[in-house]
Design a protein around this motif. Structure first.
Motif, PDB file in Angstrom:
ATOM      1  N   ALA A 137      39.765 -33.289 -21.719  1.00 60.34           N
ATOM      2  CA  ALA A 137      41.174 -33.121 -21.382  1.00 60.34           C
ATOM      3  C   ALA A 137      41.950 -34.396 -21.685  1.00 60.34           C
ATOM      4  O   ALA A 137      43.079 -34.351 -22.170  1.00 60.34           O
ATOM      5  CB  ALA A 137      41.322 -32.740 -19.916  1.00 60.34           C
ATOM      6  N   ALA A 138      41.324 -35.549 -21.416  1.00 62.85           N
ATOM      7  CA  ALA A 138      42.014 -36.812 -21.659  1.00 62.85           C
ATOM      8  C   ALA A 138      42.336 -36.994 -23.139  1.00 62.85           C
ATOM      9  O   ALA A 138      43.410 -37.480 -23.511  1.00 62.85           O
ATOM     10  CB  ALA A 138      41.164 -37.973 -21.154  1.00 62.85           C
ATOM     11  N   MET A 140      45.781 -31.618 -17.033  1.00 65.22           N
ATOM     12  CA  MET A 140      44.368 -31.989 -16.904  1.00 65.22           C
ATOM     13  C   MET A 140      43.847 -31.634 -15.518  1.00 65.22           C
ATOM     14  O   MET A 140      42.776 -31.046 -15.370  1.00 65.22           O
ATOM     15  CB  MET A 140      44.242 -33.484 -17.153  1.00 65.22           C
ATOM     16  N   ALA A 141      44.637 -31.974 -14.489  1.00 63.45           N
ATOM     17  CA  ALA A 141      44.214 -31.645 -13.126  1.00 63.45           C
ATOM     18  C   ALA A 141      44.151 -30.139 -12.945  1.00 63.45           C
ATOM     19  O   ALA A 141      43.194 -29.598 -12.369  1.00 63.45           O
ATOM     20  CB  ALA A 141      45.174 -32.264 -12.116  1.00 63.45           C
ATOM     21  N   LEU A 162      43.627 -27.853 -15.137  1.00 63.33           N
ATOM     22  CA  LEU A 162      42.491 -27.332 -15.890  1.00 63.33           C
ATOM     23  C   LEU A 162      41.184 -27.518 -15.125  1.00 63.33           C
ATOM     24  O   LEU A 162      40.424 -26.572 -14.900  1.00 63.33           O
ATOM     25  CB  LEU A 162      42.427 -28.128 -17.192  1.00 63.33           C
ATOM     26  N   ILE A 163      40.952 -28.743 -14.683  1.00 58.70           N
ATOM     27  CA  ILE A 163      39.676 -29.046 -14.046  1.00 58.70           C
ATOM     28  C   ILE A 163      39.556 -28.341 -12.704  1.00 58.70           C
ATOM     29  O   ILE A 163      38.548 -27.703 -12.400  1.00 58.70           O
ATOM     30  CB  ILE A 163      39.509 -30.571 -13.897  1.00 58.70           C
ATOM     31  N   ILE A 164      40.630 -28.402 -11.921  1.00 52.28           N
ATOM     32  CA  ILE A 164      40.558 -27.774 -10.600  1.00 52.28           C
ATOM     33  C   ILE A 164      40.380 -26.267 -10.738  1.00 52.28           C
ATOM     34  O   ILE A 164      39.561 -25.657 -10.045  1.00 52.28           O
ATOM     35  CB  ILE A 164      41.814 -28.143  -9.768  1.00 52.28           C
ATOM     36  N   MET A 194      34.926 -42.153 -17.890  1.00 54.20           N
ATOM     37  CA  MET A 194      34.557 -40.974 -17.138  1.00 54.20           C
ATOM     38  C   MET A 194      33.112 -41.049 -16.636  1.00 54.20           C
ATOM     39  O   MET A 194      32.799 -40.582 -15.554  1.00 54.20           O
ATOM     40  CB  MET A 194      34.765 -39.711 -17.984  1.00 54.20           C
ATOM     41  N   LEU A 237      43.556 -41.955 -14.557  1.00 58.16           N
ATOM     42  CA  LEU A 237      42.876 -40.999 -13.684  1.00 58.16           C
ATOM     43  C   LEU A 237      43.192 -41.312 -12.220  1.00 58.16           C
ATOM     44  O   LEU A 237      43.436 -40.422 -11.417  1.00 58.16           O
ATOM     45  CB  LEU A 237      41.366 -41.069 -13.931  1.00 58.16           C
ATOM     46  N   LEU A 243      36.597 -34.002 -18.083  1.00 61.68           N
ATOM     47  CA  LEU A 243      37.440 -35.192 -17.964  1.00 61.68           C
ATOM     48  C   LEU A 243      37.740 -35.823 -19.324  1.00 61.68           C
ATOM     49  O   LEU A 243      38.912 -35.970 -19.682  1.00 61.68           O
ATOM     50  CB  LEU A 243      36.814 -36.211 -17.011  1.00 61.68           C
ATOM     51  N   ARG A 256      45.768 -42.408 -10.948  1.00 57.52           N
ATOM     52  CA  ARG A 256      47.122 -42.043 -10.494  1.00 57.52           C
ATOM     53  C   ARG A 256      47.284 -40.550 -10.331  1.00 57.52           C
ATOM     54  O   ARG A 256      48.309 -40.093  -9.863  1.00 57.52           O
ATOM     55  CB  ARG A 256      48.136 -42.569 -11.501  1.00 57.52           C
ATOM     56  N   ASP A 257      46.286 -39.785 -10.741  1.00 56.01           N
ATOM     57  CA  ASP A 257      46.379 -38.337 -10.588  1.00 56.01           C
ATOM     58  C   ASP A 257      45.786 -37.970  -9.223  1.00 56.01           C
ATOM     59  O   ASP A 257      44.609 -37.623  -9.121  1.00 56.01           O
ATOM     60  CB  ASP A 257      45.624 -37.655 -11.735  1.00 56.01           C
ATOM     61  N   ALA A 258      46.599 -38.084  -8.181  1.00 55.97           N
ATOM     62  CA  ALA A 258      46.066 -37.929  -6.827  1.00 55.97           C
ATOM     63  C   ALA A 258      45.398 -36.583  -6.564  1.00 55.97           C
ATOM     64  O   ALA A 258      44.296 -36.550  -6.006  1.00 55.97           O
ATOM     65  CB  ALA A 258      47.178 -38.181  -5.808  1.00 55.97           C
ATOM     66  N   PRO A 259      45.995 -35.459  -6.951  1.00 58.41           N
ATOM     67  CA  PRO A 259      45.318 -34.187  -6.658  1.00 58.41           C
ATOM     68  C   PRO A 259      43.932 -34.121  -7.301  1.00 58.41           C
ATOM     69  O   PRO A 259      42.965 -33.682  -6.674  1.00 58.41           O
ATOM     70  CB  PRO A 259      46.237 -33.128  -7.281  1.00 58.41           C
ATOM     71  N   LEU A 260      43.847 -34.603  -8.540  1.00 61.29           N
ATOM     72  CA  LEU A 260      42.573 -34.546  -9.245  1.00 61.29           C
ATOM     73  C   LEU A 260      41.529 -35.426  -8.567  1.00 61.29           C
ATOM     74  O   LEU A 260      40.373 -35.036  -8.393  1.00 61.29           O
ATOM     75  CB  LEU A 260      42.777 -34.978 -10.699  1.00 61.29           C
ATOM     76  N   LEU A 282      50.691 -26.606  -7.682  1.00 59.64           N
ATOM     77  CA  LEU A 282      50.310 -27.697  -6.787  1.00 59.64           C
ATOM     78  C   LEU A 282      50.148 -29.033  -7.494  1.00 59.64           C
ATOM     79  O   LEU A 282      50.357 -30.079  -6.901  1.00 59.64           O
ATOM     80  CB  LEU A 282      48.983 -27.366  -6.089  1.00 59.64           C
ATOM     81  N   VAL A 283      49.727 -29.009  -8.749  1.00 64.14           N
ATOM     82  CA  VAL A 283      49.371 -30.273  -9.400  1.00 64.14           C
ATOM     83  C   VAL A 283      50.471 -30.708 -10.358  1.00 64.14           C
ATOM     84  O   VAL A 283      51.388 -29.942 -10.651  1.00 64.14           O
ATOM     85  CB  VAL A 283      48.032 -30.138 -10.163  1.00 64.14           C
ATOM     86  N   ARG A 284      50.337 -31.936 -10.855  1.00 62.01           N
ATOM     87  CA  ARG A 284      51.376 -32.462 -11.730  1.00 62.01           C
ATOM     88  C   ARG A 284      50.962 -32.462 -13.198  1.00 62.01           C
ATOM     89  O   ARG A 284      51.796 -32.423 -14.073  1.00 62.01           O
ATOM     90  CB  ARG A 284      51.757 -33.872 -11.289  1.00 62.01           C
ATOM     91  N   THR A 285      49.621 -32.578 -13.436  1.00 71.24           N
ATOM     92  CA  THR A 285      49.213 -32.679 -14.828  1.00 71.24           C
ATOM     93  C   THR A 285      48.375 -31.468 -15.237  1.00 71.24           C
ATOM     94  O   THR A 285      47.712 -30.857 -14.409  1.00 71.24           O
ATOM     95  CB  THR A 285      48.353 -33.932 -15.054  1.00 71.24           C
TER      96      THR A 285
END
Lengths: 384, 390
Positions: free
Chosen positions: B215-216, A296-297, A299-301, B247, B30, B212, B32-36, A291-294
């Protein structure tokens, strides 16, 4: 479906995992560490509650009363105070969780046969504690009252102590604790920790699988390869599924041998449910990864989705039956609850496959549904 | 002298500007990362609501089945006293075995068994006991159910004593009874939504504050962009600090969102202390936790590793710091170990400010502990980070 191609993807994924030493080590170590740390450390019983006393009577009877709290393992005496303002400060600083105020003329009133009211001040920030504490205080009061009534009746009415005691407690309650006779939270906790370890660690193993390839661009090799969508997804899961399966056996051994939790049920049912559950938990990671592109996302999700509902809605700390209807719906939408039932059922209640087939069915449905979602989300023809 | 002042002023300006630019870059990335971002919003709004409204750890409608072997006035009177909100009457069984089967299936939690001749025994003043079977697979709830049952039966019993003695004597019913008046402070009604929603926010702050920045930073290592940053005039301190700053800002905004949209309007949490102090403390806590995360990021080589390390560190923090279970009851080695968990101090600070309304005069020690931990972790992370690239 071509087994050779699945093996190829699986081998590649396996090598990648094995060559990342730290990751490999953690994936085996983490569940074991959790099991040991939480198994010994996560204690749910309300015990050693720090409390202070303000004794305005200072009589032998009031000291006797206060002493019952001091000697109890549920309470931890922090000293007495002489002023109610000290109580305010101690409660505000969380130095104590409870204060008992014994009123003046406590002894005098009781000896005359009059009722007395004790004041207890409780810290309500953790409502469950406050509630449990009330229960403890009432139990102490009851025991003390019974003694006082017995003493009073013998003294004033000339009854023999035996008769007076019977009069003081005409109806009694005999409680039997089932499945966990010593009411040890370890026994209820450790089996559920198997669920926790599988639910929290396994999704992360798979979560970065696809998105890592997307982020680094190596996914284009797959796009242009002959390997099909299903073959790719299955091959990706094989190594993580294997790791988690080994972990189930290790955790089972720890629960039975190290913690001495009795295993009363059928191992077949337990193992079958565990395999289904691993399919679910790795499936969650896979779906997020798609579902995600990165990374980082992902991992966190994954960490949050795996950890938060598992702590709150799986039955680990709070039984699902005491959740609100809305939260119960959320609990049922999450595979962890069914597996917790199976694990506790197999360990403590000795249930077999027949008694738990609904839970297994639910897990199977989740496992299949997650695969279907993953299959439909994955495309070898990305836009742009 | 003057020129020197000028250049050092200029240096400070440049340093701050670089830090600002880097922080802005993190925020943009951050953003631009829409799902996150969506998930962050969900975590601090809807998710807070669900866990606040949904979780009741206090005994609530424990399912009760009864085997009444007597069917008399007294037995009905006793059963009648087992009522909501603690117990939910879930029917009568004809035989104790049937009740046990329901406990096995988990469709009932408590079985009350009243013996035959219950009423008769009470009438003839013989002592009599009733049985209670409790499912303790979930130990605390089982104990709580047993405690309530003991309270109910005890009250039934003492009412009986009083009525007997009252009838026997000249009508005065004075007895040396010790009773308690409970005053629950900071949350009079024991409203569990307060506790659960505040706990949930702390849980979310912890997770995001660790993950956050970690990972960054690892992402830059993994992609090799960190080499580009290191050959630029930006110092390692600025690289790390900018991530923490960005963050922390995000987390503060999210916390404010949770307070404005859920805590105050929906659950009516009384914010007794100073809001400014609370946000200041949240910033300090985010910094401390981010320090832990950044340290983990310097150890890890890729994001998968950082994820595993986060699980290793965060799950004990979340489960053992006192937001899920009573801290005092933990074994002493856990309490010692948890001295290293910044969350352990943040719990006291948060409940202290939000519910108890206390200020720095009582919370300074927790603040100091967080600052020390944060400074140490950040320093260690810095040291490792420098070493890796020099």
């Amino acid at each position: 479906m071509n087994v050779r191609r699945i093996t190829a993807v699986a081998t590649k994924e396996w090598k990648e995992t094995v060559r990342d030493r730290l990751f490999l080590l953690m994936s085996f170590l983490l569940p074991v560490v959790w099991m040991v740390v939480f198994g010994y450390g996560l204690v749910l019983d309300v015990e050693h509650v720090p409390f202070a006393v303000l004794d305005r009577d200072q009589s032998s009877l009031s000291r006797d009363y206060v002493y019952r709290f001091i000697e109890s393992r549920y309470f931890d005496y922090q000293g007495s105070v002489s002023d109610e303002r000290d109580i305010d400060r101690l409660l505000g600083d969380t130095a104590i969780r409870m204060a008992i105020v014994v009123p003046e003329r406590f002894e005098e009133q009781l000896l005359e046969g009059r009722p007395v009211t004790i004041q207890t001040l409780l810290d309500g920030t953790f409502p469950l504690h406050a509630d449990t504490l009330k229960g403890y205080v009432i139990a102490v009061n009851r025991a003390f009252t019974q003694e006082r009534i017995t003493e009073f009746l013998t003294r004033t009415r000339g009854l023999v102590p035996e008769e007076a005691r019977r009069l003081a407690e005409p109806v009694s309650l005999e409680t039997r604790y089932l499945y966990n006779q010593e009411v040890r939270s370890t026994w209820s906790m450790v089996p559920a920790l198997i669920m926790f370890a599988l639910m929290v660690a396994s999704p992360l193993l798979t979560a970065l699988g696809v998105v890592r390839e997307k982020e680094t661009g190596s996914i284009y090799n797959i796009y242009s390869a002959t390997v099909s969508k299903a073959e790719f997804l299955i091959g990706k899961l094989v190594p993580y599924f294997t790791i988690s399966t080994i972990n189930v056996v290790v955790l089972w051994v720890i629960a039975v041998w190290l913690f001495g939790v009795p295993f009363k049920g059928s191992f077949t049912a337990f193992f079958l449910a565990s395999l289904l559950f691993i399919l679910c938990s790795t499936g969650i990671g896979l779906v997020i990864s798609l579902l995600v592109r990165t990374q980082m996302a992902a991992l966190i999700i994954t960490i949050i989705i795996a950890m938060v509902p598992t702590i709150l809605f799986s039955g680990l700390l709070v039984p699902v039956s005491s959740l609100s209807p809305g939260a119960q719906v959320q609990a049922h939408l999450f595979p962890a609850m069914y597996y917790t039932d199976v694990v506790r059922g197999s360990f403590l209640k000795g249930l077999d496959l027949k008694a738990m087939w609904t839970d297994l069915l639910a897990l199977a449905v989740f496992a299949v549904a997650l695969r279907l979602v993953a299959y439909s989300l994955f495309t070898k023809r990305p836009k742009a | 002298m003057n020129r020197n002042d000028g250049t050092s002023l200029e240096a400070v300006r440049l340093w701050t500007l670089r830090l600002f630019v880097m922080t802005r870059k993190e925020l943009l990335q951050l953003g631009r990362d829409a799902p996150l971002l969506l998930f962050l919003l969900y975590s601090f709004s809807l998710s807070v609501y669900v866990s606040g409204a949904g979780i009741a750890m206090q005994l609530n409608n424990a399912s009760l089945v009864v085997h009444d072997g007597d069917h008399s006035e007294s037995s009905r009177e006793l059963i009648h006293r087992f009522h909501e909100p603690y117990f939910r009457f879930d029917g009568e069984v004809r035989d104790p075995k049937e009740g046990m089967a329901r406990l096995d299936q988990g469709t009932a939690m408590v079985l009350l068994d009243i013996p035959p001749r219950f009423h008769e025994a009470i009438g003839s003043r013989e002592p009599v006991s009733v049985q209670l079977q409790v499912d303790t697979t979930n130990a605390p709830q089982g104990l709580s159910a047993a405690a309530y049952a003991a309270r109910i039966v005890g009250r039934f019993s003492s009412d009986l004593t009083l009525s007997r003695l009252g009838a026997a004597s000249d009508g005065t019913m004075l007895m040396p009874v010790v009773d308690s008046a409970h005053r629950v402070w900071f949350n009079q009604d024991q409203d569990e939504t307060w506790f659960q929603s505040i706990s949930h926010i702390m849980r979310m702050i912890t997770l995001f504050a660790f993950l956050l920045p970690a990972a960054a930073l690892v992402r830059e290592k993994e992609h090799g962009t960190v080499e580009q940053l290191l050959v630029s005039p930006i110092t390692p301190l600025q690289i790390m600090l900018s991530k923490v700053l960005a963050m922390t800002l995000v987390i503060l905004a999210a916390t404010a969102l949770a307070m404005v949209t859920v805590l105050k309007p929906v659950f009516g949490v009384p914010i007794k202390g100073s809001v400014a102090l609370f946000f200041l403390m949240t910033a300090l806590y985010s910094f401390t936790t981010a320090g832990l995360g950044l340290f983990a990021a310097t150890v890890a080589r890729n994001q998968a590793q950082v994820g595993m390390m986060a699980l290793l560190v965060i799950s004990p923090m979340l489960l053992l710091s006192g937001i899920a279970t009573p801290f005092e009851a933990m074994p002493s080695w856990v309490q010692t170990l948890m001295a290293l968990s910044p969350l352990r101090y943040f719990v006291d600070v948060t409940y202290g400010i939000l519910l108890k309304g206390v200020g720095l005069e009582l919370l300074w020690d927790s603040m100091l502990a967080m600052a020390l931990l944060g400074g140490t972790m950040f320093g260690l992370g810095m040291w490792r980070f420098r070493r890796q690239f020099r």
